[in-house]
Design a protein around this motif. Sequence first.
Motif, mmCIF file in Angstrom:
data_model
loop_
_atom_site.group_PDB
_atom_site.id
_atom_site.type_symbol
_atom_site.label_atom_id
_atom_site.label_comp_id
_atom_site.label_asym_id
_atom_site.label_seq_id
_atom_site.Cartn_x
_atom_site.Cartn_y
_atom_site.Cartn_z
ATOM 1 N N LEU A 351 0.824 -1.218 0.000
ATOM 2 C CA LEU A 351 0.000 0.000 0.000
ATOM 3 C C LEU A 351 0.856 1.267 0.000
ATOM 4 C CD1 LEU A 351 -2.673 -1.139 2.603
ATOM 5 C CD2 LEU A 351 -2.724 -1.391 0.112
ATOM 6 N N LEU A 352 2.173 1.113 0.082
ATOM 7 C CA LEU A 352 3.105 2.242 0.032
ATOM 8 C C LEU A 352 3.929 2.141 -1.247
ATOM 9 C CD1 LEU A 352 4.459 2.405 3.703
ATOM 10 C CD2 LEU A 352 2.399 3.429 2.742
ATOM 11 N N LYS A 353 3.903 3.191 -2.051
ATOM 12 C CA LYS A 353 4.617 3.158 -3.333
ATOM 13 C C LYS A 353 6.118 3.141 -3.114
ATOM 14 C CE LYS A 353 5.269 5.621 -7.693
ATOM 15 N NZ LYS A 353 4.955 6.847 -8.459
ATOM 16 N N LYS A 354 6.761 2.195 -3.754
ATOM 17 C CA LYS A 354 8.214 2.089 -3.665
ATOM 18 C C LYS A 354 8.859 3.321 -4.294
ATOM 19 C CE LYS A 354 11.945 -1.203 -4.538
ATOM 20 N NZ LYS A 354 12.270 -2.543 -5.095
ATOM 21 N N TYR A 363 9.114 0.205 4.938
ATOM 22 C CA TYR A 363 9.176 -0.897 3.991
ATOM 23 C C TYR A 363 8.078 -0.691 2.958
ATOM 24 C CZ TYR A 363 10.274 -5.721 2.663
ATOM 25 O OH TYR A 363 10.696 -6.849 1.996
ATOM 26 N N ALA A 364 8.454 -0.344 1.725
ATOM 27 C CA ALA A 364 7.476 -0.009 0.681
ATOM 28 C C ALA A 364 7.770 -0.821 -0.574
ATOM 29 C CB ALA A 364 7.533 1.479 0.371
ATOM 30 N N ASN A 365 6.775 -1.566 -1.048
ATOM 31 C CA ASN A 365 6.926 -2.383 -2.258
ATOM 32 C C ASN A 365 5.843 -2.117 -3.291
ATOM 33 O OD1 ASN A 365 9.256 -4.048 -1.603
ATOM 34 N ND2 ASN A 365 7.977 -4.938 -0.013
ATOM 35 N N GLY A 366 5.011 -1.098 -3.064
ATOM 36 C CA GLY A 366 3.856 -0.887 -3.926
ATOM 37 C C GLY A 366 4.150 -0.090 -5.181
ATOM 38 N N THR A 367 3.125 0.011 -6.009
ATOM 39 C CA THR A 367 3.154 0.806 -7.233
ATOM 40 C C THR A 367 2.034 1.840 -7.146
ATOM 41 O OG1 THR A 367 1.605 -0.667 -8.363
ATOM 42 C CG2 THR A 367 3.954 -1.214 -8.528
#
Length: 385
Positions: A351-354, A363-367
């Motif tokens: 839910l967090l844009k990388k 820790y962010a892996n989103g788009t």
Amino acid sequence: MNAIKMSLVAVTVCLIACVRAEGSEWKFQWPAVVPAVAEHECRADLQVALDADLGVEVTCADGAKGAAWVAEKMSAWFGGLAFAARDVAGAADDLAENPEAYALEAEKGRLVIRARTLKGVRWAMMTLRQIAQPVRGTFGRLAYEVPAFRVKDAPETAFRALHLCAFPEVTIPRLEHGIRMAAYYKFNYVILEFVGTYRFRCCPWYGFGDIRGVTAEDMRRLVKVARDLGVTLVPAFPSWGHATLAGSVSSKNGVLERSPEYAPLFEPGTDWNWCLTNPETHRVIDAMVAELYEVFDRPPFFHLCCDEASPPECATCCGTNYSQVVSAHIARMCDKVVRLGARPMIWHDMLLKKGDERWKGFYANGTDETSALVRKLPKDLIVCD
């Protein structure tokens, strides 16, 4: 002459050191109880022996009977002695308005535990265990004592969880150790995630085949151990990413090495995601979630993970509005968990844009697409950092 001066200097330094050592007084430090208790008083000059002559009184304001549990744990933790504990009627009006609040008092020949509920009795015993020290001056015999003290305490948060992963190299005793340590430090939940190690009865092909793994019988025993210590076990199941348990740090595939016929359930290439446009995928996931929920004895929460997912790879998923597919999948899984009787959870990272500077340090892996999901998710879903 120089040698004589050096000798005098050495003697002087030694005398100063001796004087300082003789004049200093080591003060007793209150033991490092974790988490720190809210209130405490202590007398270091008076030690209380935790022995068979100790009178133990247990009061639960809600009428619960805790003396037998206390006596059992004291015997297990403090030298195997037979402790006499008795339930005493009473109120707990001076304690915080918290179902886990407790008061603990030790004086010569007497230990008193007062709590609003049995939960507080358990945390009082964990505090006692952290304070207790082996008696000095013995050889080949283990006895325990505590300083005379008084404690009042209550947790500041109602949900205190530890996340454990059952990797292939983690044994059943190691999992039990993690659960017991969680209780020792007063966590009341353990989120347990299997990494190809749980032996599903509904899907025996899912997971690593060259290890013993964790069986339903193992889990029922661990659930019982945890509940006895005041800890609720919460299952965590990878319902989006982590699907075949294969990743960048390992070329080993936890499913397709043994059972390649199940490849259509996963995105091709890395096989990292479940294929969310395949209706068979939902049938399989539903069955595994239902099995875990029952094996964990119907806990109040269920963790659906949904973390570290990759972009879609199969032609069908790529031909859709994938963010809508993911949103519908999470909503459907949440509804499934609610209908089972639990509250759903997921991790936060998709839910967090990388690369977004707002999330630097997180820790962010989103788009762009997945970060927009937060506005569409069910409102009773718990998002965990």
